[in-house]
Design a protein around this motif. Sequence first.
Motif, PDB file in Angstrom:
ATOM      1  N   ARG A  59       0.804  -1.212   0.000  1.00 51.55           N
ATOM      2  CA  ARG A  59       0.000   0.000   0.000  1.00 51.55           C
ATOM      3  C   ARG A  59       0.844   1.271   0.000  1.00 51.55           C
ATOM      4  O   ARG A  59       0.320   2.380   0.115  1.00 51.55           O
ATOM      5  N   HIS A  60       2.164   1.106  -0.117  1.00 50.50           N
ATOM      6  CA  HIS A  60       3.066   2.248   0.024  1.00 50.50           C
ATOM      7  C   HIS A  60       3.734   2.636  -1.287  1.00 50.50           C
ATOM      8  O   HIS A  60       4.819   3.214  -1.281  1.00 50.50           O
ATOM      9  N   GLY A  61       3.106   2.329  -2.411  1.00 55.27           N
ATOM     10  CA  GLY A  61       3.779   2.496  -3.690  1.00 55.27           C
ATOM     11  C   GLY A  61       4.357   3.877  -3.927  1.00 55.27           C
ATOM     12  O   GLY A  61       5.554   4.023  -4.182  1.00 55.27           O
ATOM     13  N   TYR A  62       3.545   4.913  -3.853  1.00 58.74           N
ATOM     14  CA  TYR A  62       4.028   6.262  -4.154  1.00 58.74           C
ATOM     15  C   TYR A  62       4.953   6.785  -3.056  1.00 58.74           C
ATOM     16  O   TYR A  62       5.867   7.564  -3.334  1.00 58.74           O
ATOM     17  N   LEU A  63       4.741   6.347  -1.847  1.00 65.57           N
ATOM     18  CA  LEU A  63       5.596   6.771  -0.749  1.00 65.57           C
ATOM     19  C   LEU A  63       7.014   6.213  -0.895  1.00 65.57           C
ATOM     20  O   LEU A  63       8.000   6.917  -0.674  1.00 65.57           O
ATOM     21  N   LEU A  64       7.116   4.951  -1.296  1.00 60.09           N
ATOM     22  CA  LEU A  64       8.418   4.283  -1.334  1.00 60.09           C
ATOM     23  C   LEU A  64       9.095   4.312  -2.700  1.00 60.09           C
ATOM     24  O   LEU A  64      10.303   4.085  -2.800  1.00 60.09           O
ATOM     25  N   ALA A  65       8.328   4.564  -3.749  1.00 61.32           N
ATOM     26  CA  ALA A  65       8.859   4.392  -5.105  1.00 61.32           C
ATOM     27  C   ALA A  65      10.163   5.137  -5.384  1.00 61.32           C
ATOM     28  O   ALA A  65      11.075   4.571  -5.997  1.00 61.32           O
ATOM     29  N   PRO A  66      10.309   6.417  -4.981  1.00 58.82           N
ATOM     30  CA  PRO A  66      11.581   7.080  -5.301  1.00 58.82           C
ATOM     31  C   PRO A  66      12.804   6.371  -4.719  1.00 58.82           C
ATOM     32  O   PRO A  66      13.841   6.267  -5.390  1.00 58.82           O
ATOM     33  N   VAL A  67      12.687   5.861  -3.495  1.00 59.19           N
ATOM     34  CA  VAL A  67      13.825   5.203  -2.856  1.00 59.19           C
ATOM     35  C   VAL A  67      14.048   3.813  -3.437  1.00 59.19           C
ATOM     36  O   VAL A  67      15.171   3.453  -3.814  1.00 59.19           O
ATOM     37  N   VAL A  68      13.001   3.009  -3.513  1.00 57.05           N
ATOM     38  CA  VAL A  68      13.161   1.622  -3.946  1.00 57.05           C
ATOM     39  C   VAL A  68      13.583   1.551  -5.412  1.00 57.05           C
ATOM     40  O   VAL A  68      14.463   0.768  -5.778  1.00 57.05           O
ATOM     41  N   THR A  69      12.976   2.375  -6.263  1.00 57.42           N
ATOM     42  CA  THR A  69      13.409   2.383  -7.661  1.00 57.42           C
ATOM     43  C   THR A  69      14.812   2.951  -7.796  1.00 57.42           C
ATOM     44  O   THR A  69      15.593   2.522  -8.642  1.00 57.42           O
ATOM     45  N   GLY A  70      15.146   3.922  -6.944  1.00 56.14           N
ATOM     46  CA  GLY A  70      16.508   4.456  -6.960  1.00 56.14           C
ATOM     47  C   GLY A  70      17.532   3.400  -6.599  1.00 56.14           C
ATOM     48  O   GLY A  70      18.629   3.348  -7.183  1.00 56.14           O
ATOM     49  N   GLU A  71      17.189   2.531  -5.646  1.00 60.08           N
ATOM     50  CA  GLU A  71      18.106   1.472  -5.237  1.00 60.08           C
ATOM     51  C   GLU A  71      18.303   0.436  -6.342  1.00 60.08           C
ATOM     52  O   GLU A  71      19.421   0.000  -6.598  1.00 60.08           O
ATOM     53  N   ILE A  72      17.216   0.048  -7.008  1.00 60.02           N
ATOM     54  CA  ILE A  72      17.391  -0.962  -8.057  1.00 60.02           C
ATOM     55  C   ILE A  72      18.107  -0.357  -9.267  1.00 60.02           C
ATOM     56  O   ILE A  72      18.868  -1.050  -9.946  1.00 60.02           O
ATOM     57  N   CYS A  73      17.909   0.928  -9.519  1.00 54.57           N
ATOM     58  CA  CYS A  73      18.650   1.582 -10.608  1.00 54.57           C
ATOM     59  C   CYS A  73      20.136   1.640 -10.294  1.00 54.57           C
ATOM     60  O   CYS A  73      20.979   1.399 -11.178  1.00 54.57           O
ATOM     61  N   ALA A  74      20.485   1.972  -9.053  1.00 57.75           N
ATOM     62  CA  ALA A  74      21.898   2.006  -8.666  1.00 57.75           C
ATOM     63  C   ALA A  74      22.533   0.634  -8.824  1.00 57.75           C
ATOM     64  O   ALA A  74      23.679   0.513  -9.290  1.00 57.75           O
ATOM     65  N   LEU A  75      21.793  -0.405  -8.454  1.00 54.13           N
ATOM     66  CA  LEU A  75      22.301  -1.764  -8.587  1.00 54.13           C
ATOM     67  C   LEU A  75      22.467  -2.138 -10.062  1.00 54.13           C
ATOM     68  O   LEU A  75      23.494  -2.708 -10.459  1.00 54.13           O
ATOM     69  N   ALA A  76      21.484  -1.804 -10.879  1.00 53.71           N
ATOM     70  CA  ALA A  76      21.562  -2.120 -12.308  1.00 53.71           C
ATOM     71  C   ALA A  76      22.756  -1.433 -12.959  1.00 53.71           C
ATOM     72  O   ALA A  76      23.499  -2.053 -13.746  1.00 53.71           O
ATOM     73  N   ILE A  77      22.929  -0.160 -12.666  1.00 54.72           N
ATOM     74  CA  ILE A  77      24.041   0.591 -13.255  1.00 54.72           C
ATOM     75  C   ILE A  77      25.381  -0.009 -12.836  1.00 54.72           C
ATOM     76  O   ILE A  77      26.301  -0.148 -13.652  1.00 54.72           O
ATOM     77  N   LYS A  78      25.482  -0.397 -11.582  1.00 57.65           N
ATOM     78  CA  LYS A  78      26.735  -0.994 -11.100  1.00 57.65           C
ATOM     79  C   LYS A  78      27.030  -2.318 -11.786  1.00 57.65           C
ATOM     80  O   LYS A  78      28.169  -2.575 -12.211  1.00 57.65           O
ATOM     81  N   ILE A  79      26.015  -3.160 -11.932  1.00 54.54           N
ATOM     82  CA  ILE A  79      26.200  -4.450 -12.608  1.00 54.54           C
ATOM     83  C   ILE A  79      26.664  -4.238 -14.045  1.00 54.54           C
ATOM     84  O   ILE A  79      27.588  -4.899 -14.530  1.00 54.54           O
ATOM     85  N   GLU A 120      28.125  -1.530 -15.372  1.00 59.32           N
ATOM     86  CA  GLU A 120      29.463  -0.930 -15.400  1.00 59.32           C
ATOM     87  C   GLU A 120      30.546  -1.995 -15.215  1.00 59.32           C
ATOM     88  O   GLU A 120      31.560  -2.009 -15.922  1.00 59.32           O
ATOM     89  N   LEU A 121      30.339  -2.877 -14.266  1.00 60.98           N
ATOM     90  CA  LEU A 121      31.321  -3.935 -14.010  1.00 60.98           C
ATOM     91  C   LEU A 121      31.401  -4.903 -15.179  1.00 60.98           C
ATOM     92  O   LEU A 121      32.487  -5.332 -15.580  1.00 60.98           O
ATOM     93  N   VAL A 150      33.616  -3.969 -18.149  1.00 61.43           N
ATOM     94  CA  VAL A 150      35.071  -4.126 -18.017  1.00 61.43           C
ATOM     95  C   VAL A 150      35.440  -5.541 -17.597  1.00 61.43           C
ATOM     96  O   VAL A 150      36.547  -5.791 -17.114  1.00 61.43           O
ATOM     97  N   GLY A 151      34.494  -6.472 -17.771  1.00 67.69           N
ATOM     98  CA  GLY A 151      34.777  -7.873 -17.503  1.00 67.69           C
ATOM     99  C   GLY A 151      34.848  -8.232 -16.038  1.00 67.69           C
ATOM    100  O   GLY A 151      35.456  -9.250 -15.675  1.00 67.69           O
ATOM    101  N   ARG A 152      34.232  -7.440 -15.202  1.00 67.49           N
ATOM    102  CA  ARG A 152      34.256  -7.734 -13.767  1.00 67.49           C
ATOM    103  C   ARG A 152      32.860  -8.130 -13.300  1.00 67.49           C
ATOM    104  O   ARG A 152      31.871  -7.932 -14.000  1.00 67.49           O
TER     105      ARG A 152
END
Length: 380
Positions: free
Chosen positions: A330-350, A352-353, A356-358
Amino acid sequence: MRSIELFSVKTSCPDVAILGGGLSGRLVAWQLVCAGLRVALYERGNSEGSAAAGWVAAAMLAPLAESAISESCIVEMGTLGLERWPSLIERLPEPVFFQRTGTLVVWHQPDRSEAEMFERRMRTNAPEALLRGGVESLIGARLWEIEPALKHRFHEGWWFPNEGQLDSRQLLKSLASGLEKAGVALHWHTGIEEGHYPEARLVIDCRGLGARIAFSRLRGVRGEVVRIHAPGVGLRRPVRLLHPRYPIYIAPKESDRYVIGATELESEDMSPMTVRSALELLSAAFSLHPAFGEARILELNVNCRPALPDHLPCVQWDGKCTLRLNGLYRHGYLLAPVVTGEICALAIKILELAAVGRSLDWDNWRAGRQWPSLFQFKSE
């Protein structure tokens, strides 16, 4: 320590394919395309988002008001999410109603015990720093000054001045427009079956209840919401009415429109709203202000929100090329900026690595995040 190799796909593919174009999917796509990635989005419904749970939601941004019934991590994520919404909205191509005039909580005098219970739970779950300057007890004239529409109707309440709300439908529409202008490959009316994912360097699954195979304990929680047009009321901010049987919220939007909700039923029934729910929601609104009796009913809406057993969100990785986001409940709009931000940070890191073969050291990544319990590893 777990370290897992990624496999690569053809460079002609998009960097990320996002499954599900509701609130989470659109926000993930928007943040990733703004970060310079090539993105494709697949949604079984239309560009308006009318098939998504976020279409029905009132989109209140009320971490303190939610603290009485939510875990402390929800309050913390929601507080940060509320701060992030203005910058997210500013970059969108079409206007989105965003208001930050606080949330008001009131009760009828026979229900004062509900108010006492609400306060105990709120002060238990909310961080002390959030409570300081974030809660004001209102009595009599002060309450009526804050919300003149309730003058002489209520004599006690709480005001959470830092809270806000937005217009969910304007947001979904503006996100769709922004994604199109940014060159995202948009595939509306395109459902994706489990195991038949589009080709991409990384797949992010934001399908909510459509991801049942991946989240075996995922369930839908039915919510029912009324939308009305009520020119004679004039509420300035969202109001929550405490009641032992049917506590409700009333969120004023632009042009004298109001969203009233929400029932919460352990059911995945998507059939139309019941008479009982409609009567309870509308009767509670009428008890808040008699002018609601002359309002015009615009819509009676139903949808099911995806929930995990602990009612907490989850970001999951399979160690290869699939990430999943689910359980916003029930917290979609409340949590969306943080939770989507976290999965985006994870995706970008994966990505990027991988370039470069890491490989990603999952345990170290997870330990270094602000909410490590948000992340789960699940190999296929």
